[in-house]
Every structure is written in C-alpha cells, then in structure tokens.
Design a protein around this motif. Sequence first.
Motif, PDB file in Angstrom:
ATOM      1  N   THR A 117      37.068  16.477  43.994  1.00 45.52           N
ATOM      2  CA  THR A 117      36.902  17.901  43.677  1.00 45.52           C
ATOM      3  C   THR A 117      37.745  18.799  44.563  1.00 45.52           C
ATOM      4  O   THR A 117      37.831  19.993  44.316  1.00 45.52           O
ATOM      5  CB  THR A 117      35.415  18.312  43.837  1.00 45.52           C
ATOM      6  OG1 THR A 117      35.020  18.031  45.176  1.00 45.52           O
ATOM      7  CG2 THR A 117      34.538  17.555  42.866  1.00 45.52           C
ATOM      8  N   SER A 118      38.377  18.241  45.583  1.00 43.43           N
ATOM      9  CA  SER A 118      39.081  19.068  46.562  1.00 43.43           C
ATOM     10  C   SER A 118      40.296  19.777  45.976  1.00 43.43           C
ATOM     11  O   SER A 118      40.762  20.762  46.522  1.00 43.43           O
ATOM     12  CB  SER A 118      39.503  18.223  47.771  1.00 43.43           C
ATOM     13  OG  SER A 118      40.381  17.188  47.365  1.00 43.43           O
ATOM     14  N   VAL A 121      40.525  24.467  42.638  1.00 47.90           N
ATOM     15  CA  VAL A 121      40.587  25.693  43.436  1.00 47.90           C
ATOM     16  C   VAL A 121      39.824  26.804  42.742  1.00 47.90           C
ATOM     17  O   VAL A 121      39.922  26.987  41.528  1.00 47.90           O
ATOM     18  CB  VAL A 121      42.060  26.120  43.650  1.00 47.90           C
ATOM     19  CG1 VAL A 121      42.132  27.374  44.496  1.00 47.90           C
ATOM     20  CG2 VAL A 121      42.846  24.984  44.290  1.00 47.90           C
ATOM     21  N   LYS A 122      39.049  27.562  43.517  1.00 45.63           N
ATOM     22  CA  LYS A 122      38.316  28.696  42.949  1.00 45.63           C
ATOM     23  C   LYS A 122      39.286  29.772  42.479  1.00 45.63           C
ATOM     24  O   LYS A 122      40.436  29.830  42.909  1.00 45.63           O
ATOM     25  CB  LYS A 122      37.341  29.274  43.969  1.00 45.63           C
ATOM     26  CG  LYS A 122      37.995  29.930  45.175  1.00 45.63           C
ATOM     27  CD  LYS A 122      36.946  30.494  46.103  1.00 45.63           C
ATOM     28  CE  LYS A 122      37.578  31.079  47.362  1.00 45.63           C
ATOM     29  NZ  LYS A 122      38.425  32.229  47.095  1.00 45.63           N
ATOM     30  N   THR A 124      40.989  33.560  41.751  1.00 45.85           N
ATOM     31  CA  THR A 124      41.443  34.614  42.653  1.00 45.85           C
ATOM     32  C   THR A 124      42.025  35.754  41.822  1.00 45.85           C
ATOM     33  O   THR A 124      42.099  35.682  40.593  1.00 45.85           O
ATOM     34  CB  THR A 124      42.489  34.065  43.636  1.00 45.85           C
ATOM     35  OG1 THR A 124      42.790  35.068  44.603  1.00 45.85           O
ATOM     36  CG2 THR A 124      43.776  33.678  42.919  1.00 45.85           C
ATOM     37  N   TYR A 334      37.260  28.043  37.634  1.00 44.25           N
ATOM     38  CA  TYR A 334      37.873  27.001  38.460  1.00 44.25           C
ATOM     39  C   TYR A 334      39.026  26.290  37.752  1.00 44.25           C
ATOM     40  O   TYR A 334      39.600  25.343  38.290  1.00 44.25           O
ATOM     41  CB  TYR A 334      36.815  25.978  38.898  1.00 44.25           C
ATOM     42  CG  TYR A 334      35.763  26.565  39.810  1.00 44.25           C
ATOM     43  CD1 TYR A 334      36.032  26.795  41.158  1.00 44.25           C
ATOM     44  CD2 TYR A 334      34.509  26.926  39.322  1.00 44.25           C
ATOM     45  CE1 TYR A 334      35.077  27.355  41.996  1.00 44.25           C
ATOM     46  CE2 TYR A 334      33.548  27.486  40.157  1.00 44.25           C
ATOM     47  CZ  TYR A 334      33.848  27.696  41.497  1.00 44.25           C
ATOM     48  OH  TYR A 334      32.899  28.262  42.319  1.00 44.25           O
ATOM     49  N   GLU A 357      32.853  32.997  45.417  1.00 53.07           N
ATOM     50  CA  GLU A 357      33.772  32.576  46.468  1.00 53.07           C
ATOM     51  C   GLU A 357      33.560  31.125  46.878  1.00 53.07           C
ATOM     52  O   GLU A 357      34.381  30.545  47.576  1.00 53.07           O
ATOM     53  CB  GLU A 357      33.613  33.474  47.699  1.00 53.07           C
ATOM     54  CG  GLU A 357      34.189  34.870  47.521  1.00 53.07           C
ATOM     55  CD  GLU A 357      35.683  34.842  47.237  1.00 53.07           C
ATOM     56  OE1 GLU A 357      36.430  34.246  48.019  1.00 53.07           O
ATOM     57  OE2 GLU A 357      36.090  35.408  46.209  1.00 53.07           O
ATOM     58  N   GLN A 358      32.450  30.515  46.451  1.00 52.95           N
ATOM     59  CA  GLN A 358      32.217  29.110  46.754  1.00 52.95           C
ATOM     60  C   GLN A 358      33.173  28.240  45.945  1.00 52.95           C
ATOM     61  O   GLN A 358      33.517  28.551  44.803  1.00 52.95           O
ATOM     62  CB  GLN A 358      30.780  28.712  46.403  1.00 52.95           C
ATOM     63  CG  GLN A 358      29.725  29.287  47.334  1.00 52.95           C
ATOM     64  CD  GLN A 358      28.338  28.855  46.918  1.00 52.95           C
ATOM     65  OE1 GLN A 358      27.680  29.530  46.147  1.00 52.95           O
ATOM     66  NE2 GLN A 358      27.900  27.720  47.435  1.00 52.95           N
ATOM     67  N   SER A 359      33.597  27.137  46.548  1.00 52.72           N
ATOM     68  CA  SER A 359      34.386  26.153  45.806  1.00 52.72           C
ATOM     69  C   SER A 359      33.447  25.368  44.905  1.00 52.72           C
ATOM     70  O   SER A 359      32.231  25.339  45.128  1.00 52.72           O
ATOM     71  CB  SER A 359      35.093  25.206  46.774  1.00 52.72           C
ATOM     72  OG  SER A 359      34.136  24.385  47.439  1.00 52.72           O
ATOM     73  N   LYS A 361      33.240  22.299  44.822  1.00 51.05           N
ATOM     74  CA  LYS A 361      32.688  21.237  45.658  1.00 51.05           C
ATOM     75  C   LYS A 361      31.472  21.747  46.425  1.00 51.05           C
ATOM     76  O   LYS A 361      30.464  21.045  46.546  1.00 51.05           O
ATOM     77  CB  LYS A 361      33.757  20.726  46.629  1.00 51.05           C
ATOM     78  CG  LYS A 361      33.300  19.546  47.480  1.00 51.05           C
ATOM     79  CD  LYS A 361      34.431  19.053  48.359  1.00 51.05           C
ATOM     80  CE  LYS A 361      33.980  17.856  49.195  1.00 51.05           C
ATOM     81  NZ  LYS A 361      35.075  17.364  50.078  1.00 51.05           N
ATOM     82  N   GLU A 362      31.552  22.985  46.931  1.00 51.19           N
ATOM     83  CA  GLU A 362      30.417  23.558  47.658  1.00 51.19           C
ATOM     84  C   GLU A 362      29.211  23.708  46.741  1.00 51.19           C
ATOM     85  O   GLU A 362      28.078  23.448  47.144  1.00 51.19           O
ATOM     86  CB  GLU A 362      30.801  24.918  48.241  1.00 51.19           C
ATOM     87  CG  GLU A 362      31.664  24.857  49.475  1.00 51.19           C
ATOM     88  CD  GLU A 362      32.025  26.257  49.982  1.00 51.19           C
ATOM     89  OE1 GLU A 362      31.962  26.454  51.198  1.00 51.19           O
ATOM     90  OE2 GLU A 362      32.350  27.126  49.161  1.00 51.19           O
TER      91      GLU A 362
END
Length: 371
Positions: A117-118, A121-122, A124, A334, A357-359, A361-362
Amino acid sequence: MIEFSHISKLLIKKKLKILTNTEKVQLKKFNKKHPFSKDIKIAELIDSVNSYSKINKENAWKLIEARTKTERPVIKLFKKRWYGYAASLVLILTSAYFLKDILFQTAIPNNPNQTETSNIVKGTDKAILTLADGSEVFLEKGTAVKTQNANSNGKEIVYTANTKRTATVIYNRLTIPRGGQFFIKLADGTQVWLNSESQLKYPVAFIEGKTREVELIYGEAYFEVTSSSQNNGAKFKVINKSQEVEVLGTAFNIKAYKDENTIYTTLAEGSVAITFDNKSEILVPNQQSIFNTTNSNFKLKTVDVYNEISWKDGVFSFERKPLKDIMKVFARWYDMEVVFENKSLEDEKFFGVLDKEQSIKEILETIKILK
C-alpha cells in the motif's frame, strides 16, 4: 438515547471547529447529563471500543488488506464474510480520526505483506486548466500561475471581476484528476470546491444582466453562489447531464459522476429549483434530490448535509453507507481500483469519519491496530 458513534462524530466535528449550533447544544446536553465524560482518558475510550464486542478483528483486517497490481494500485476485498464482526468496524471507523494521533504513537512493525500500500498516495491540490484556445496549464501545489483573467497559487484559482462590459462569453474548463481537489472563485465571486475526478466549464467573465451559467460536466462540486442582487439581478444556473439547477442565492452540492447514472443535489442553505424532463422541484435546506438519468426516476429525501459536503473540509463522513460507495470515494481520492471478490460485501453498511490527510495504509492500519 444518543449513540456512541454519534457522540464520537460530534467530538470530531468539535475538533475541526465545524459544529452546527444544534450539534453544540447536543454535545453540551450530553456533557451536562454525563459529566464524567469530560474526564475520560483516550486509553479508556480505546478499551471501550475494543471491549464493545468479542470480535475477531484480525479476520476483519484480512478482508481489507491491500495489495497492488497493474499500473493503478488495486485494493482487493477478500472472499470471507464479515457478518460476525461488522459492528466492530463501525465503531473503529467512527472513532478512527479522533483516536489517530494517539494510535500512531505506537510502533507498528513492518510486515512485507502490507508494504504494497505504500505506493498508494493520498490526494492533493491539483488540476488542469484548459484555456479558450485549447491550451492546457497544469496547476499544482507550490506552483504559481497567472493568466489574462486569473491567478493561481497551486491550491486555488481566482478570477478577477471584469470591469469592462463584454458581449462575448469566453469559457475555461477546470479538470480535477483522480487523486486531486481544487478550489475556484469565479468572476462574480461565486466559490466552487471541486472533488476528485470532476470537470467544470465556466465563463472567465459573465455578461452583465444575463444569466450566469456554468456546467458541471461530471464529478462533484460544492457551490456558494453570490446572490442575484449583487449581480444586477442575474440568475445563476448549473447545468449537468440531464438536469438544470437554478440558484436563488444559496449553498449546495451536486454529485454527478460519469460512471454513475444517478445525480445527487443536496441543499445546505437557501433554495434551488431543479428542472428535469420538463418538470421542476424546489429544494429546501437539508433536502437531497436523487435523479436517475436512465429511467428518469426522481425523489426527494431529508439528509444530514454534513455527510454530503464534509469532503470539501478534508473529512470523509459516512452514515449507513454501503461499503461499495465508501470504496468508490477512497478509489477516487487515492487513485486506485477496488475489487470485490465477494459481491455480498458490497452492501454492508458502515458509519465512519476519517481524515482525508491519512494515507490508505494508515486507514487500514487504524483498523488493524485496534485488534
């Protein structure tokens, strides 16, 4: 009786400073009735969530564990059913934003199975501005752009009021890709927040005395429209797909994605008149119109406006939303794809308030860490 999930939501909104007057009263009454609540420690709140039911949260995690393939990352929801622990995920998602600062003070060991999942990217601030001559300008955070009619700092674009009379309408288009969002202030002062995967067509200047008309070609947008009295009596209209929204000085949200056959129009303030199939309906605050473009079915319902417009304030808010709809929102923000291997999971319903703002993965690890 006020539900735990509702109180969690009010606490989150208080943290974000977006409580309505009614909600402030609700929270004040709750604190007065339960004064001990002011002394509850975060750790105790986590324990309360964990002990709410005897649930196998490890299995719940496995159901939404992420992995990627092809050029666009894919989140796969596995075949096992989660009827036995759906209630736990409701509480976890509801409290995720409120607890995340505490939760992530705990070290999380790296697991090779989760690193996939890294690369997701969230979203923007970013957009593509298409000028009248067809040329494109990329707008992104940290980059300043100036055109003949507008200025952008990479997070928003602001059009200047036209001091000269104009007889010709010149249009620009603003396209928000998946994984993006953007704010635009039109020449008449109207403010528009555009969500991921959206496109708006609008005049760079409005003709004095003529109806101010913009087109939401697809996607989702929240409008705060300047009144006709500030614009020499000129009305404001939003055209999209098979309906037309005439604004009577108001704030409202339209969701009309190109991969969906339903248009949702939600009124926050004022009133709007919606025209479809030579019919017209007037919305009042807290009403949402639902128009099916395939069979022309139209209906009105009362909604919690916050759940419909929280995206513009950096928050995901879900209330009894089917999982398939929640994952559509995540997929757009995402820029990923979601695959349901078990179709029966699609209609499972959840409460949830999460920080944009959380990814991803978070978000997934927030669920796992509460096991």
